[in-house]
Scaffold this motif. Sequence first.
Motif, mmCIF file in Angstrom:
data_model
loop_
_atom_site.group_PDB
_atom_site.id
_atom_site.type_symbol
_atom_site.label_atom_id
_atom_site.label_comp_id
_atom_site.label_asym_id
_atom_site.label_seq_id
_atom_site.Cartn_x
_atom_site.Cartn_y
_atom_site.Cartn_z
ATOM 1 N N LEU A 20 4.038 -4.078 -6.276
ATOM 2 C CA LEU A 20 3.913 -5.403 -5.690
ATOM 3 C C LEU A 20 5.311 -5.993 -5.567
ATOM 4 O O LEU A 20 5.907 -6.407 -6.556
ATOM 5 C CB LEU A 20 3.009 -6.273 -6.565
ATOM 6 C CG LEU A 20 2.569 -7.610 -6.018
ATOM 7 C CD1 LEU A 20 1.768 -7.435 -4.720
ATOM 8 C CD2 LEU A 20 1.739 -8.353 -7.045
ATOM 9 N N SER A 23 7.228 -9.687 -7.048
ATOM 10 C CA SER A 23 6.391 -10.265 -8.108
ATOM 11 C C SER A 23 7.230 -10.909 -9.214
ATOM 12 O O SER A 23 6.815 -11.918 -9.788
ATOM 13 C CB SER A 23 5.464 -9.205 -8.705
ATOM 14 O OG SER A 23 6.204 -8.194 -9.339
ATOM 15 N N ALA A 35 1.151 -16.415 -11.226
ATOM 16 C CA ALA A 35 1.558 -15.033 -10.935
ATOM 17 C C ALA A 35 0.541 -14.043 -11.489
ATOM 18 O O ALA A 35 0.145 -13.096 -10.790
ATOM 19 C CB ALA A 35 2.939 -14.758 -11.512
ATOM 20 N N VAL A 39 -1.533 -11.256 -9.363
ATOM 21 C CA VAL A 39 -1.440 -9.825 -9.714
ATOM 22 C C VAL A 39 -2.842 -9.293 -10.008
ATOM 23 O O VAL A 39 -3.220 -8.217 -9.526
ATOM 24 C CB VAL A 39 -0.486 -9.600 -10.902
ATOM 25 C CG1 VAL A 39 -0.589 -8.177 -11.438
ATOM 26 C CG2 VAL A 39 0.956 -9.901 -10.490
ATOM 27 N N ASP A 63 2.769 -4.564 -12.489
ATOM 28 C CA ASP A 63 2.047 -4.928 -11.264
ATOM 29 C C ASP A 63 1.830 -3.711 -10.366
ATOM 30 O O ASP A 63 1.510 -3.852 -9.189
ATOM 31 C CB ASP A 63 2.792 -6.021 -10.506
ATOM 32 C CG ASP A 63 4.186 -5.598 -10.089
ATOM 33 O OD1 ASP A 63 4.506 -4.393 -10.123
ATOM 34 O OD2 ASP A 63 4.980 -6.472 -9.704
ATOM 35 N N LEU A 99 5.070 -11.991 -1.264
ATOM 36 C CA LEU A 99 4.666 -10.706 -1.826
ATOM 37 C C LEU A 99 4.543 -9.635 -0.750
ATOM 38 O O LEU A 99 4.211 -9.923 0.400
ATOM 39 C CB LEU A 99 3.328 -10.834 -2.553
ATOM 40 C CG LEU A 99 3.304 -11.713 -3.796
ATOM 41 C CD1 LEU A 99 1.895 -11.770 -4.377
ATOM 42 C CD2 LEU A 99 4.307 -11.237 -4.830
#
Length: 186
Positions: A20, A23, A35, A39, A63, A99
């Motif tokens: 990801l 992140s 966050a 996630v 992540d 993201l």
Amino acid sequence: MLRPGLALKVSRTTLLFTDLGASTELYSKRGDAVAFRLVHDHFELLGRIIAERGGTIVKTIGDAVMASFSDESTAFSAAAEMNKAFVNFRAARAQAERLSLKIGLYSGPCYMVTANGVLDYFGQTVNLAARLQAQAKEDEIVLVQEAYERLRKSGEIGEQWTAEPFAAELKGIEESVESVRLKRGS
């Protein structure tokens, strides 16, 4: 000789790794609660796609996701669906605007180990899949040239993809690996 209670099987599999992107910035700018929720939501999205395509989540690391598939075709199908679905995921969440999803996949023989009731994979196939994922840029899928050619020839990689061939310099691998970055076109 393996230690007692450790089952080992050698098998050909396709491993898919995701990461990801941005992140860490998300945690810094939006805070842990926001966050973590994003996630977690992204894990749910990827987990659903992996399961629908007959894959298995091996583990999550921070992540990132490591998943296994019985073949390259289903792994790529899952990667393509993740790539597409992530655009909607990001658009539906204001905090997720920065993201991205970075995906790598690689097929080959590897050790499947079940220890303490948990399945894991080891070997050079794991290393290559993880290193290919590290070569992905925002919203890209990276795979080796041979896999790209097979999937393109079978029609699984269509015109919606822009392909960028490159020689990947992978950490811990002596020779460069002919690879392809795939980015979904507009």
